[in-house]
Scaffold this active site. Structure first.
Site, PDB file in Angstrom:
ATOM      1  N   SER A   1      -3.471  -7.724   3.172  1.00 44.17           N
ATOM      2  CA  SER A   1      -3.796  -7.499   4.592  1.00 44.17           C
ATOM      3  C   SER A   1      -4.422  -8.746   5.203  1.00 44.17           C
ATOM      4  CB  SER A   1      -4.747  -6.311   4.734  1.00 44.17           C
ATOM      5  OG  SER A   1      -4.121  -5.139   4.285  1.00 44.17           O
TER       6      SER A   1
ATOM      7  N   ARG B   1      -2.334  -6.390  -7.952  1.00 40.76           N
ATOM      8  CA  ARG B   1      -1.164  -7.216  -7.651  1.00 40.76           C
ATOM      9  C   ARG B   1      -0.964  -8.289  -8.702  1.00 40.76           C
ATOM     10  NH1 ARG B   1      -3.454  -8.095  -1.742  1.00 40.76           N
ATOM     11  NH2 ARG B   1      -5.224  -8.308  -3.123  1.00 40.76           N
TER      12      ARG B   1
ATOM     13  N   HIS C   1       0.839  -1.209   0.000  1.00 43.24           N
ATOM     14  CA  HIS C   1       0.000   0.000   0.000  1.00 43.24           C
ATOM     15  C   HIS C   1       0.873   1.258   0.000  1.00 43.24           C
ATOM     16  CE1 HIS C   1      -3.096  -2.623   2.345  1.00 43.24           C
ATOM     17  NE2 HIS C   1      -3.539  -2.505   1.108  1.00 43.24           N
TER      18      HIS C   1
ATOM     19  N   LYS D   1     -15.753  -8.329   4.092  1.00 43.01           N
ATOM     20  CA  LYS D   1     -14.676  -8.890   4.904  1.00 43.01           C
ATOM     21  C   LYS D   1     -15.149  -9.085   6.339  1.00 43.01           C
ATOM     22  CE  LYS D   1     -10.756  -7.550   2.120  1.00 43.01           C
ATOM     23  NZ  LYS D   1      -9.634  -6.656   1.897  1.00 43.01           N
TER      24      LYS D   1
HETATM   25  O1  PNS Z   1      -8.639  -2.946   0.403  1.00 40.17           O
HETATM   26  P1  PNS Z   1      -9.925  -3.518  -0.112  1.00 40.17           P
HETATM   27  O2  PNS Z   1     -10.593  -4.404   0.920  1.00 40.17           O
HETATM   28  O3  PNS Z   1      -9.756  -4.227  -1.426  1.00 40.17           O
HETATM   29  O4  PNS Z   1     -10.888  -2.288  -0.355  1.00 40.17           O
HETATM   30  C1  PNS Z   1     -12.220  -2.482  -0.754  1.00 40.17           C
HETATM   31  C2  PNS Z   1     -13.011  -1.203  -0.574  1.00 40.17           C
HETATM   32  C3  PNS Z   1     -12.966  -0.733   0.885  1.00 40.17           C
HETATM   33  C4  PNS Z   1     -12.449  -0.120  -1.459  1.00 40.17           C
HETATM   34  C5  PNS Z   1     -14.471  -1.544  -0.992  1.00 40.17           C
HETATM   35  O5  PNS Z   1     -14.981  -2.578  -0.182  1.00 40.17           O
HETATM   36  C6  PNS Z   1     -15.376  -0.342  -0.912  1.00 40.17           C
HETATM   37  O6  PNS Z   1     -15.416   0.442  -1.831  1.00 40.17           O
HETATM   38  N1  PNS Z   1     -16.103  -0.216   0.226  1.00 40.17           N
HETATM   39  C7  PNS Z   1     -16.995   0.900   0.465  1.00 40.17           C
HETATM   40  C8  PNS Z   1     -18.450   0.480   0.198  1.00 40.17           C
HETATM   41  C9  PNS Z   1     -18.769   0.584  -1.283  1.00 40.17           C
HETATM   42  O7  PNS Z   1     -18.653   1.630  -1.893  1.00 40.17           O
HETATM   43  N2  PNS Z   1     -19.170  -0.545  -1.865  1.00 40.17           N
HETATM   44  C10 PNS Z   1     -19.479  -0.642  -3.274  1.00 40.17           C
HETATM   45  C11 PNS Z   1     -18.203  -0.939  -4.071  1.00 40.17           C
HETATM   46  S1  PNS Z   1     -18.562  -1.196  -5.765  1.00 40.17           S
END
Ligand code: PNS
Length: 159
Positions: free
Chosen positions: A128, A91, A17, A41
């Site tokens: 993570s 990645r 990150h 998650k």
């Molecule tokens: O580090 P990650 O877990 O890959 O990040 C994922 C994240 C936090 C960016 C994604 O879960 C997210 O956007 N969460 C906020 C809720 C949201 O907008 N959901 C719709 C996504 S299309």
């Protein structure tokens, strides 16, 4: 001036990150790094407040980066923060399918497009989820995370 939003769970922020934030900070004028809840998650290691502090401490060498936390849709934050684009790291090909779907959903919801940046090959194995698993089972992730996270993890394990 181009302002981008780099969102993620960052639970916890790791060296991959940090590298991506450094790349974004070199490419764009302003970068907003935001920790958000990922509803898909499970139990996290750190709450949003702690994740934000750890990101701030880990990225304080980047003068055009600001850090925030948000409980809601990433596109709502992108609009609120005045971001031109969302930036995500890739990645490996295995990341692409889920990231493409999120990028398309976010574009459909708001018109905000997502730019993908490749992770450095030396950190492409970092995730993570694996860091949390290794920590919970007593392994040493010290070389894979920035110093503030290393210190907080030592504190957690001492308890
Ligand atoms: O580090 P990650 O877990 O890959 O990040 C994922 C994240 C936090 C960016 C994604 O879960 C997210 O956007 N969460 C906020 C809720 C949201 O907008 N959901 C719709 C996504 S299309």
């Amino acid at each position: 001036m181009t302002r981008v939003l780099y969102p993620g769970s960052f639970d916890p922020i790791h060296n991959g990150h940090v590298e991506l934030a450094e790349t974004a900070a070199g490419l764009f004028d302003e970068v907003v790094v935001a920790t958000l809840a990922n509803p898909s998650k499970g139990d996290g290691l750190f709450d949003l407040e702690s994740r934000m502090s750890l990101i701030q401490e880990s990225l304080e060498h980047l003068s055009n980066v600001e850090v925030t936390k948000f409980d809601g849709l990433v596109v709502d934050l992108a609009i609120q923060a005045g971001a031109d684009f969302i930036v995500k790291g890739l990645r490996a090909v295995s990341d692409f399918e889920a990231e493409l779907q999120m990028a398309q959903m976010n574009a459909a919801l708001s018109g905000v497009q997502t730019l993908f940046l490749p992770s450095a090959s030396r950190s492409s194995f970092l995730a993570s989820r694996l860091i949390r698993e290794v920590v919970r089972l007593g392994g040493d992730v010290g070389p894979m995370v920035p110093p503030p996270v290393r210190q907080r993890l030592e504190g957690k394990l001492d308890r």
